[in-house]
Design a protein around this motif. Structure first.
Motif, PDB file in Angstrom:
ATOM      1  N   ASP A   1       0.038 -42.272 -51.106  1.00  0.00           N
ATOM      2  CA  ASP A   1       0.948 -42.005 -50.239  1.00  0.00           C
ATOM      3  C   ASP A   1       1.641 -40.855 -50.636  1.00  0.00           C
ATOM      4  O   ASP A   1       1.190 -39.956 -51.545  1.00  0.00           O
ATOM      5  CB  ASP A   1       1.951 -43.370 -50.263  1.00  0.00           C
ATOM      6  CG  ASP A   1       2.788 -43.371 -51.776  1.00  0.00           C
ATOM      7  OD1 ASP A   1       2.945 -42.421 -52.274  1.00  0.00           O
ATOM      8  OD2 ASP A   1       3.333 -44.762 -51.917  1.00  0.00           O
ATOM      9  N   PHE A   2       2.616 -40.197 -49.788  1.00  0.00           N
ATOM     10  CA  PHE A   2       3.554 -39.053 -50.228  1.00  0.00           C
ATOM     11  C   PHE A   2       3.773 -38.804 -51.495  1.00  0.00           C
ATOM     12  O   PHE A   2       3.831 -37.644 -52.235  1.00  0.00           O
ATOM     13  CB  PHE A   2       4.571 -38.723 -49.002  1.00  0.00           C
ATOM     14  CG  PHE A   2       4.116 -38.014 -47.842  1.00  0.00           C
ATOM     15  CD1 PHE A   2       2.991 -38.299 -47.292  1.00  0.00           C
ATOM     16  CD2 PHE A   2       4.745 -36.821 -47.632  1.00  0.00           C
ATOM     17  CE1 PHE A   2       2.675 -37.600 -46.135  1.00  0.00           C
ATOM     18  CE2 PHE A   2       4.273 -35.964 -46.758  1.00  0.00           C
ATOM     19  CZ  PHE A   2       3.130 -36.297 -45.898  1.00  0.00           C
ATOM     20  N   ASP A   3       4.533 -39.820 -52.020  1.00  0.00           N
ATOM     21  CA  ASP A   3       5.334 -39.983 -53.525  1.00  0.00           C
ATOM     22  C   ASP A   3       3.981 -39.602 -54.436  1.00  0.00           C
ATOM     23  O   ASP A   3       4.158 -39.031 -55.653  1.00  0.00           O
ATOM     24  CB  ASP A   3       6.079 -40.821 -53.742  1.00  0.00           C
ATOM     25  CG  ASP A   3       7.202 -40.984 -52.719  1.00  0.00           C
ATOM     26  OD1 ASP A   3       7.696 -40.014 -52.572  1.00  0.00           O
ATOM     27  OD2 ASP A   3       7.604 -42.360 -52.220  1.00  0.00           O
ATOM     28  N   ASP A   4       2.787 -40.249 -54.186  1.00  0.00           N
ATOM     29  CA  ASP A   4       1.938 -40.245 -55.115  1.00  0.00           C
ATOM     30  C   ASP A   4       1.269 -38.995 -55.387  1.00  0.00           C
ATOM     31  O   ASP A   4       0.791 -38.438 -56.384  1.00  0.00           O
ATOM     32  CB  ASP A   4       0.623 -41.020 -54.819  1.00  0.00           C
ATOM     33  CG  ASP A   4       0.639 -42.552 -54.942  1.00  0.00           C
ATOM     34  OD1 ASP A   4       1.510 -42.960 -55.982  1.00  0.00           O
ATOM     35  OD2 ASP A   4       0.145 -43.318 -54.425  1.00  0.00           O
ATOM     36  N   LEU A   5       1.282 -37.952 -54.103  1.00  0.00           N
ATOM     37  CA  LEU A   5       0.932 -36.681 -54.439  1.00  0.00           C
ATOM     38  C   LEU A   5       1.352 -35.943 -55.770  1.00  0.00           C
ATOM     39  O   LEU A   5       0.828 -35.140 -56.336  1.00  0.00           O
ATOM     40  CB  LEU A   5       0.982 -35.922 -52.779  1.00  0.00           C
ATOM     41  CG  LEU A   5       0.309 -36.314 -51.875  1.00  0.00           C
ATOM     42  CD1 LEU A   5       0.445 -35.578 -50.541  1.00  0.00           C
ATOM     43  CD2 LEU A   5      -1.319 -36.039 -52.060  1.00  0.00           C
ATOM     44  N   ILE A   6       2.767 -36.077 -55.720  1.00  0.00           N
ATOM     45  CA  ILE A   6       3.325 -35.688 -56.736  1.00  0.00           C
ATOM     46  C   ILE A   6       3.210 -36.262 -58.007  1.00  0.00           C
ATOM     47  O   ILE A   6       2.708 -35.498 -58.792  1.00  0.00           O
ATOM     48  CB  ILE A   6       4.995 -35.376 -56.365  1.00  0.00           C
ATOM     49  CG1 ILE A   6       5.300 -34.883 -55.249  1.00  0.00           C
ATOM     50  CG2 ILE A   6       5.689 -34.384 -57.539  1.00  0.00           C
ATOM     51  CD1 ILE A   6       5.218 -33.418 -54.773  1.00  0.00           C
ATOM     52  N   MET A   7       3.438 -37.766 -57.904  1.00  0.00           N
ATOM     53  CA  MET A   7       3.327 -38.284 -59.169  1.00  0.00           C
ATOM     54  C   MET A   7       1.827 -38.250 -59.756  1.00  0.00           C
ATOM     55  O   MET A   7       1.765 -38.186 -61.159  1.00  0.00           O
ATOM     56  CB  MET A   7       3.575 -39.888 -58.844  1.00  0.00           C
ATOM     57  CG  MET A   7       3.890 -40.684 -60.133  1.00  0.00           C
ATOM     58  SD  MET A   7       4.145 -42.312 -59.661  1.00  0.00           S
ATOM     59  CE  MET A   7       4.542 -42.978 -61.326  1.00  0.00           C
ATOM     60  N   ARG A   8       0.807 -38.397 -58.944  1.00  0.00           N
ATOM     61  CA  ARG A   8      -0.423 -38.460 -59.490  1.00  0.00           C
ATOM     62  C   ARG A   8      -0.931 -37.072 -59.985  1.00  0.00           C
ATOM     63  O   ARG A   8      -1.839 -36.874 -60.918  1.00  0.00           O
ATOM     64  CB  ARG A   8      -1.387 -38.895 -58.487  1.00  0.00           C
ATOM     65  CG  ARG A   8      -0.923 -40.219 -58.074  1.00  0.00           C
ATOM     66  CD  ARG A   8      -2.081 -41.261 -58.163  1.00  0.00           C
ATOM     67  NE  ARG A   8      -2.836 -41.468 -59.251  1.00  0.00           N
ATOM     68  CZ  ARG A   8      -3.950 -42.264 -59.435  1.00  0.00           C
ATOM     69  NH1 ARG A   8      -4.538 -42.822 -58.093  1.00  0.00           N
ATOM     70  NH2 ARG A   8      -4.611 -42.288 -60.430  1.00  0.00           N
ATOM     71  N   THR A   9      -0.250 -36.051 -59.533  1.00  0.00           N
ATOM     72  CA  THR A   9      -0.553 -34.776 -60.101  1.00  0.00           C
ATOM     73  C   THR A   9       0.012 -34.456 -61.498  1.00  0.00           C
ATOM     74  O   THR A   9      -0.470 -33.988 -62.230  1.00  0.00           O
ATOM     75  CB  THR A   9      -0.069 -33.450 -58.914  1.00  0.00           C
ATOM     76  OG1 THR A   9      -0.441 -33.843 -57.866  1.00  0.00           O
ATOM     77  CG2 THR A   9      -0.539 -32.290 -59.500  1.00  0.00           C
ATOM     78  N   VAL A  10       1.563 -35.042 -61.657  1.00  0.00           N
ATOM     79  CA  VAL A  10       1.975 -34.873 -62.913  1.00  0.00           C
ATOM     80  C   VAL A  10       1.031 -35.721 -63.909  1.00  0.00           C
ATOM     81  O   VAL A  10       0.908 -35.397 -65.169  1.00  0.00           O
ATOM     82  CB  VAL A  10       3.566 -35.477 -62.814  1.00  0.00           C
ATOM     83  CG1 VAL A  10       3.936 -35.580 -64.020  1.00  0.00           C
ATOM     84  CG2 VAL A  10       4.224 -34.530 -61.987  1.00  0.00           C
ATOM     85  N   GLU A  11       0.750 -36.820 -63.391  1.00  0.00           N
ATOM     86  CA  GLU A  11      -0.147 -37.691 -64.422  1.00  0.00           C
ATOM     87  C   GLU A  11      -1.697 -36.863 -64.646  1.00  0.00           C
ATOM     88  O   GLU A  11      -1.885 -37.072 -65.845  1.00  0.00           O
ATOM     89  CB  GLU A  11      -0.595 -38.995 -63.590  1.00  0.00           C
ATOM     90  CG  GLU A  11      -1.225 -39.979 -64.126  1.00  0.00           C
ATOM     91  CD  GLU A  11      -1.941 -41.030 -63.388  1.00  0.00           C
ATOM     92  OE1 GLU A  11      -2.974 -41.719 -63.814  1.00  0.00           O
ATOM     93  OE2 GLU A  11      -1.566 -41.235 -62.192  1.00  0.00           O
ATOM     94  N   LEU A  12      -2.197 -36.427 -63.720  1.00  0.00           N
ATOM     95  CA  LEU A  12      -3.235 -35.528 -64.077  1.00  0.00           C
ATOM     96  C   LEU A  12      -2.885 -34.504 -65.158  1.00  0.00           C
ATOM     97  O   LEU A  12      -3.698 -34.170 -65.952  1.00  0.00           O
ATOM     98  CB  LEU A  12      -3.876 -34.732 -62.599  1.00  0.00           C
ATOM     99  CG  LEU A  12      -4.995 -33.726 -62.884  1.00  0.00           C
ATOM    100  CD1 LEU A  12      -6.327 -34.578 -63.253  1.00  0.00           C
ATOM    101  CD2 LEU A  12      -5.197 -32.849 -61.566  1.00  0.00           C
ATOM    102  N   PHE A  13      -1.820 -33.683 -64.962  1.00  0.00           N
ATOM    103  CA  PHE A  13      -1.480 -32.502 -65.839  1.00  0.00           C
ATOM    104  C   PHE A  13      -0.982 -33.298 -67.467  1.00  0.00           C
ATOM    105  O   PHE A  13      -1.643 -32.570 -68.506  1.00  0.00           O
ATOM    106  CB  PHE A  13      -0.442 -31.800 -65.458  1.00  0.00           C
ATOM    107  CG  PHE A  13      -0.760 -30.978 -64.251  1.00  0.00           C
ATOM    108  CD1 PHE A  13      -1.910 -30.442 -64.020  1.00  0.00           C
ATOM    109  CD2 PHE A  13       0.426 -30.374 -63.403  1.00  0.00           C
ATOM    110  CE1 PHE A  13      -2.331 -29.719 -63.040  1.00  0.00           C
ATOM    111  CE2 PHE A  13       0.045 -29.360 -62.514  1.00  0.00           C
ATOM    112  CZ  PHE A  13      -1.148 -29.078 -62.324  1.00  0.00           C
ATOM    113  N   GLN A  14      -0.711 -34.337 -67.355  1.00  0.00           N
ATOM    114  CA  GLN A  14      -0.318 -34.924 -68.532  1.00  0.00           C
ATOM    115  C   GLN A  14      -1.318 -35.804 -69.522  1.00  0.00           C
ATOM    116  O   GLN A  14      -1.564 -35.612 -70.451  1.00  0.00           O
ATOM    117  CB  GLN A  14       0.900 -35.876 -68.471  1.00  0.00           C
ATOM    118  CG  GLN A  14       2.176 -35.168 -68.263  1.00  0.00           C
ATOM    119  CD  GLN A  14       3.398 -35.938 -67.896  1.00  0.00           C
ATOM    120  OE1 GLN A  14       3.174 -37.229 -67.804  1.00  0.00           O
ATOM    121  NE2 GLN A  14       4.714 -35.581 -67.750  1.00  0.00           N
TER     122      GLN A  14
END
Length: 885
Positions: free
Chosen positions: A207-220
Motif C-alpha cells: 500500500d502507499f505507506d509500505d512504499l516508504i516503510m519498506r524502502t527504509v526496511e530495505l536500507f536498514q
C-alpha cells in the motif's frame, strides 16, 4: 566533474539577496525557510542549476517533491535552465522514488518487481475480507478506521511484529479460527495489521505507506543497497519538508548517510564521493497542515539539531499577494507559539481590502458568493479560472455547489469522486493488475463476476476456501478448480471460461507490453465490461462508457510521453495520482471556478479567493477547541488559506449552520477576530439573526431597539415583506420566540419553519434550501438578492410597539462549542467595560478562572479565560454562566 551546463551569473541576476545566498550556499546542510509565495520553487531549481553550472553531475542529484504536479513543474523549469541534462536527475515524489528503488532492489526483502500498489479502495476491500474471516463487526470497526490505525503504525515505522508484542498477543498471521478479545481495540488493530501485511505479502502487493516503510526496511537490512544509493545521490533536495512524517524523515536520513559514521572528505570541493551527502530542505513551518496524515512539524523545527552545521536562510519577500493579505496572514499566524519569527512583506503595494460577509445560514452564504462571482466576472472582467472557493471540510461544498448551479456558473470540484476511483475505471484497472500480477487476490476477486458471469458469492467462497487450505493465491486455486470439492458444473463452466480469458489477456499483454493503450482496448473488449455498459438503458452508463474511453486516451498519452512505456509503468502512474494532480496547469484555462478544501489548496494560488465557513466549530474545526496543538494546526491552515489569494480575499461566515440535522448557532471564527479590523471591508458585518438578537437584548427598550436608521427595519421572508409592526404582532410576542421556535431547528436545516408556524401567508421556510428562501424571487439568477432581507429598503416603517417581550432564561454559551439550541436573547447583564485581564471569575461548569484576554465587540464581546490545567476557553460574555469575583 561533469559538463558545465549554463552561465552561473544568469541564474542569480534577478534574485533578491536572501534567494541569492540560498542558491550559492556551499555546505553540508541547508534549510530554506520559505514563506508563502516567496519563490521557493525558483530558488530550489536555481540552486540545482547552480551546482550543474559548476560541473557537478546531474545523475548525482535527487530532488523530492510532494506531488507529481510539482515534480513535473520542477523538471520543466530545470530543462529550460540546463537543457536535456535535466533528464538524468531523479525528480519525483517520495512515493515514486521509493517505487523505483523497490522495483530494482525489493527482491532483497521479498518483493518481486511486478508488485501491485493498492489504493485506498483496494486496501479497504482487503480489510473487509479479513474482517469477514475473523468475524469482526465492520459496522463497529469500519475498514477506514482500522486502516487509519495501521497507517499510523507504518508512518511511525512500527512493524506488525512490534505491534503484536506491545499488546502481548500471540496471533500468527494466516491462522484460522482466532478469536479477538471483545472490545480490545488495541489487540484487534494488532491482529488486523499482522494479517493485513501477511495478505499483502501473499499477493505481492504494497500500500502507499509500505512504499516508504519498506524502502527504509530495505536500507536498514541491506547495507550494500543503502551504500549504492548513498554514493549515487550526493545532493538531496526535499521540498515541503514541513509535511514529512517520521518514516519520510528516517528515509531522508538513510539516503543522506548522516548516521553512517562516514566523515566528509576535507579535500573535495562539494560533497565529493565519500561522506554524507549534502542535503537542502525547503519548507515553511507555518504551512505544516498535515498532522492528521502523520506529518511531524518537529522535523523542520529541529532541522538544525538533526543535521550538524546546518544553515538556515529565511525567505520573507512575497511575490504573490498584496500587503493587506500578508498583514492578515501575519496577524493570524503570529498567535502560534514556538515558531521561528517570520514576517512576510511585498513590494506589490497595499491592494484591495479583504471583503467580509456575514450570512444568516449556509444557503445565504453560498448565494452571496455566487452572486459576487457573477458580479466580478461581468463588471470587473475577472476570468472564472482566476477564482477559487475554499472550505474546511468537503461536506461544506453541497450548498456552495447548489448556489453555483442555480446561478448558472461553471465550476470544478477538486477532490470529489476521483477519476481513478470510479467503479468502471477500478474494474478495468483491476483486470490490468490481475494480468500483471496474478497473485493480487483483491483485484482477481473484484473481477471474478464483473461483468456478471454466474460466479456469485458461493463460487468465490469455494475458491477462497481452497486457496486458504492450500496456502495459495486465489488465481492459483482457479487454475486447480478441478480439485475443488462441491463445485457444480454450473460453476465450473463460467469459471473455466474466466480462467481461459485471463490466460489469453495475459498472453496479449506480454506481446503488447510497450503499448498499454492496446492492452486496455483488448481488456475492455474481451472482458465484456464495455459491451455490458453499451447495451445498458441507464443514462449513467453512457457516461461510464465515456470514462472508459478516457482511460484508453490516458494510456495512449502515457505511451507518447514515456520513452520506455510498459503496462506495469502505466499502472504505477495511475496508482500514484493525487488530488492536486487533477488541476489544470498554469497556462491552461479551465474556464471554471475551482472549489476545494483548504488542505488540497496548499501550494496553489488564485487572484480571487473566497474563504468560507469562518465560524467556531467549522473553522477552526470542532476538534481543535479542546487541544492547543490542534488549534495551532488550524491556525496554520488559516494562514495557508489567506496566502492563496493574490489580489483579493473574501471571508464569509454563517450565523446558523445545519449540523447532524440540527440548526446550530455559530459564533464568528476567532481567526476573524485576529485579523486587524481596518483590513476588512464588511459588506454585512452581522447576520440578520444576530442583529435581531442584539435588538432584543436591550430591556430598557420596549421592543428592543430597532430605530428608523436600522437597515433591518423591514424584512422579507419568502417574498412577503414585514414592517416592524407587522412583524412584531405575528412573531414578537415572546411566546413565539420561545427556545423551541428559534433555537432548535428553525434555521438552516432545510425543513422546519422560521419561528414556528407560518403566519401572514408567507412561505417562511427561511432556512430551507428552496430557492424562495431568503427573500429571493425563486429564479436561479436571484441569488444574492437579499436586499429585501438585509437592506431595509422594502416595506413600510412604523413606530414602536408596546408588546413586552418575555425574558428567556439564561443559557451558557462557550465559544469552543457550537450550541445547537440557544435561545435568542439570554444574557447575564455583564458589560465588557467591567471585565479586565487578570480578573477572577467562576463558571458554572468550568469552575474558577482568570481572564487572559478581552475583545470588545459590542453585544458579541468575547473573553478568554484560563481555568487551569491547560483549559483555556473563549466565552461569549453576555451568555456565559459566570460570576465575576
Amino acid at each position: 566533474m561533469g559538463p558545465v551546463l549554463c552561465d552561473p551569473q544568469s541564474l542569480i541576476k534577478d534574485l533578491n539577496p536572501q534567494q541569492m545566498e540560498a542558491v550559492k550556499y556551499y555546505g553540508q546542510a541547508l534549510l530554506i525557510g520559505a514563506g508563502a509565495g516567496s519563490g521557493k520553487t525558483r530558488v530550489l531549481t536555481r540552486r540545482i542549476a547552480w551546482l550543474l553550472a559548476h560541473g557537478f553531475w546531474a545523475s548525482s542529484i535527487l530532488a523530492i517533491t510532494f506531488t507529481n504536479k510539482a515534480a513535473a513543474e520542477m523538471r520543466e523549469r530545470l530543462a529550460a535552465l540546463v537543457g536535456p541534462e535535466a533528464e538524468h536527475m531523479w525528480i519525483s515524489t517520495f512515493h515514486s522514488a521509493c517505487v523505483r528503488i523497490l522495483r530494482r532492489d525489493g527482491k532483497e526483502i521479498g518483493l518481486t518487481s511486478g508488485f501491485s500498489i493498492y489504493d485506498t479502495a483496494d486496501c479497504e476491500r482487503l480489510v473487509k475480507l479479513i474482517s469477514g474471516d475473523l468475524n469482526i463487526d465492520t459496522k463497529r470497526y469500519t475498514p477506514r478506521m482500522l486502516l487509519g490505525k495501521i497507517s499510523d503504525c507504518k508512518n511511525s515505522l512500527i512493524s506488525w511484529q512490534d505491534q503484536l508484542k506491545s499488546v502481548n498477543c500471540d496471533y500468527k498471521p494466516g491462522q484460522r479460527g482466532y478469536q479477538v478479545s471483545a472490545g480490545d481495540v488495541d489487540e484487534l488493530v494488532a491482529v488486523m495489521y499482522a494479517e493485513y501485511q501477511y495478505r499483502l505479502a501473499m499477493a505481492n502487493a504494497v500500500d502507499f505507506d509500505d512504499l516508504i516503510m519498506r524502502t527504509v526496511e530495505l536500507f536498514q537490512r541491506c547495507p550494500q543497497v543503502s551504500e549504492y544509493y548513498r554514493h549515487k545521490f550526493r545532493y538531496i533536495f526535499v521540498d515541503e519538508y514541513q509535511d514529512t512524517n517520521h518514516a519520510q524523515y528516517v528515509l531522508v536520513r538513510e539516503l543522506s548517510g548522516i548516521d553512517s559514521g562516514e566523515q566528509p572528505d576535507p579535500h573535495m570541493r562539494g560533497a565529493g564521493r565519500v561522506g554524507p551527502s549534502w542535503i537542502t530542505v525547503v519548507g515553511d513551518s507555518d504551512q505544516s497542515i498535515y498532522a492528521f496524515r502523520g506529518a511531524d512539524i518537529r522535523n523542520i523545527q529541529d532541522f538544525e539539531q538533526d543535521f550538524p552545521n546546518a544553515k538556515t536562510i529565511m525567505l520573507e519577500q512575497n511575490y504573490r499577494s498584496t500587503q493587506t493579505i500578508l498583514d492578515a496572514a501575519n496577524a493570524v499566524i503570529a498567535r502560534n507559539e514556538n515558531r521561528k519569527p517570520k514576517k512576510l512583506w511585498t513590494a506589490l503595494g497595499e491592494g484591495d481590502k479583504i471583503v467580509g460577509y456575514a450570512a444568516d445560514n449556509a444557503q445565504q452564504e453560498a448565494g452571496w458568493i455566487a452572486n459576487e462571482i457573477a458580479r466580478i466576472h461581468n463588471e470587473e472582467g475577472v476570468a472564472y479560472r482566476d477564482i477559487a472557493i475554499m472550505y474546511r471540510a468537503n461536506a461544506q461544498s453541497r450548498s456552495l455547489e447548489e448556489a453555483m448551479i442555480n446561478a448558472n456558473l461553471p465550476y470544478q470540484l477538486v477532490g470529489g469522486t476521483k477519476f481513478y476511483e470510479r467503479r468502471e475505471i477500478k474494474d478495468a484497472l483491476a483486470y490490468l493488475q490481475a494480468i500483471v500480477n496474478p497473485a493480487d487476490n483483491v483485484n482477481v476477486r473484484r473481477i471474478l463476476n464483473v461483468p456478471k458471469r454466474g460466479l456469485g458469492v458461493r463460487a468465490e467462497g469455494l475458491v477462497a476456501s481452497y486457496a486458504d487450505a492450500h496456502g495459495t493465491t486465489f488465481f492459483e486455486a482457479i487454475e486447480h478448480m478441478e480439485q475443488i470439492e462441491g463445485m457444480s458444473t454450473r460453476t465450473t463452466k463460467p469459471l473455466s471460461a474466466f480462467r481461459d480469458m485471463m490466460h489469453e489477456l495475459a498472453a496479449f499483454a506480454k506481446d503488447h507490453d510497450t503499448k498499454p493503450s492496446e492492452v486496455v482496448a483488448e481488456v475492455l473488449a474481451k472482458s465484456g465490461i464495455l459491451e455490458e455498459l453499451q447495451r445498458s438503458e441507464d443514462p449513467q452508463d453512457a457516461s461510464r462508457v465515456d470514462n472508459l474511453s478516457q482511460l484508453q486516451s490516458v494510456a495512449a498519452e502515457f505511451e507518447q510521453n514515456t520513452p520506455d512505456a510498459t503496462l506495469a509503468g502505466f499502472l504505477e502512474t495511475t496508482a500514484l495520482v493525487a488530488d492536486s494532480d487533477q488541476l489544470p496547469g498554469e497556462n491552461e484555462d479551465s474556464g471554471k471556478v475551482t472549489m476545494m478544501t483548504l488542505h488540497t489548496a496548499k501550494g496553489l494560488e488564485y487572484p480571487y479567493v473566497f474563504l468560507t465557513g469562518m465560524e467556531q466549530g467549522t473553522f477552526p474545526h470542532q476538534r481543535a477547541m479542546e487541544d492547543t496543538s490542534e488549534l495551532a494546526e488550524e491556525r496554520r491552515l488559516a494562514y495557508v488559506g489567506i496566502t492563496r489569494a493574490k489580489r483579493r480575499l473574501y471571508v464569509t461566515r454563517a450565523a446558523v449552520r445545519a449540523q447532524w440535522g440540527q440548526a446550530s448557532d455559530m459564533m464568528p471564527s476567532q481567526f476573524l477576530d485576529e485579523i486587524p479590523d481596518e483590513l476588512i471591508d464588511w459588506k454585512r458585518r452581522e447576520a440578520g439573526v444576530e442583529r435581531m438578537r442584539a435588538s432584543w437584548q436591550d430591556d430598557d427598550d420596549e421592543f428592543g431597539g430597532w430605530d428608523d436608521d436600522d437597515d433591518f427595519g423591514s424584512m422579507s421572508f419568502g417574498g412577503s415583506s414585514y414592517g416592524k409592526s407587522d412583524y412584531s404582532s405575528s412573531y414578537g410576542s415572546g411566546s413565539r420566540w420561545s427556545r423551541s421556535s428559534y433555537g432548535s431547528s428553525s434555521y438552516g436545516a432545510g425543513r422546519s419553519q422560521y419561528g414556528g408556524p407560518a403566519t401572514q401567508g408567507s412561505s417562511s421556510s427561511y432556512g430551507s434550501t428552496s430557492r424562495r428562501s431568503c427573500g429571493g424571487s425563486g429564479t436561479g439568477s436571484s441569488y444574492g438578492s437579499y436586499g429585501s432581507y438585509g437592506s431595509g429598503k422594502s416595506g413600510g416603517k412604523s413606530g414602536k410597539v408596546t408588546t413586552r417581550r418575555v425574558k428567556p432564561k439564561n443559557k451558557p454559551v462557550d465559544l469552543t462549542k457550537s450550541s445547537s439550541a440557544s435561545p435568542a436573547g439570554s444574557h447575564n447583564d455583564l458589560n465588557i467595560a467591567d471585565v479586565h485581564v487578570g480578573d477572577k471569575l467562576t463558571h458554572d461548569h468550568f469552575g474558577l478562572g482568570t481572564v487572559i484576554e478581552t475583545q470588545d465587540k459590542g453585544m458579541n464581546s468575547v473573553i478568554t479565560v484560563d481555568f487551569g490545567n491547560g483549559e483555556v476557553k473563549r466565552l461569549l460574555l453576555r451568555m456565559a454562566p459566570i460570576e465575576m469575583l
